[in-house]
Design a protein around this motif. Structure first.
Motif: not given
Length: 117
Positions: A35-37, A52-54, A57-58, A63-79
């Motif tokens: 998560g991002w706080y 979530t691991s699956g 997103t929430k 911020v809905r419609g302006r922000f996007t959260i994503s993850r790259d499990n291969a890089k152990n990174t969340v954006y």
């Protein structure tokens, strides 16, 4: 040793964009909800977005419609891609990793985002 290291914060004009990154180490990243706080001066810390691991997103309504959260499990990174930024988005942004079955809860050190002309 668990580390969550944020990067990508800075000063941006209203309407601009920033992309925050959070690199994790010392955890099995793929099983964590990430998560991002954010916390603005004089305000409580609030959850901005989570994934979530699956991949579900929430977002907080503001911020809905302006922000996007994503993850790259291969890089152990969340954006967190932040578009159409507003002055009210100014805050310290924190990365969080949770694994509820074991009550694991980890935080990064925070990165400052300032939206101003």
């Amino acid at each position: 040793q668990v580390q969550l290291v944020e990067s990508g914060g800075g000063l941006v004009q209203p309407g601009g964009s920033l992309r925050l990154s959070c690199a994790a180490s010392g955890i099995i990243f793929s099983i964590y909800t990430m998560g991002w706080y954010r916390q603005a001066p004089g305000k409580q810390r609030e959850l901005v977005a989570s994934i979530t691991s699956g991949g579900s997103t929430k977002y907080v309504d503001s911020v809905r419609g302006r922000f996007t959260i994503s993850r790259d499990n291969a890089k152990n990174t969340v954006y967190l891609q932040m578009n159409s930024l507003k002055p009210e988005d100014t805050a310290v942004y924190y990365c969080n990793g949770k694994y509820t079955p074991k009550r694991y809860d980890y935080w990064g050190q925070g990165t400052q985002v300032t939206v101003s002309s």
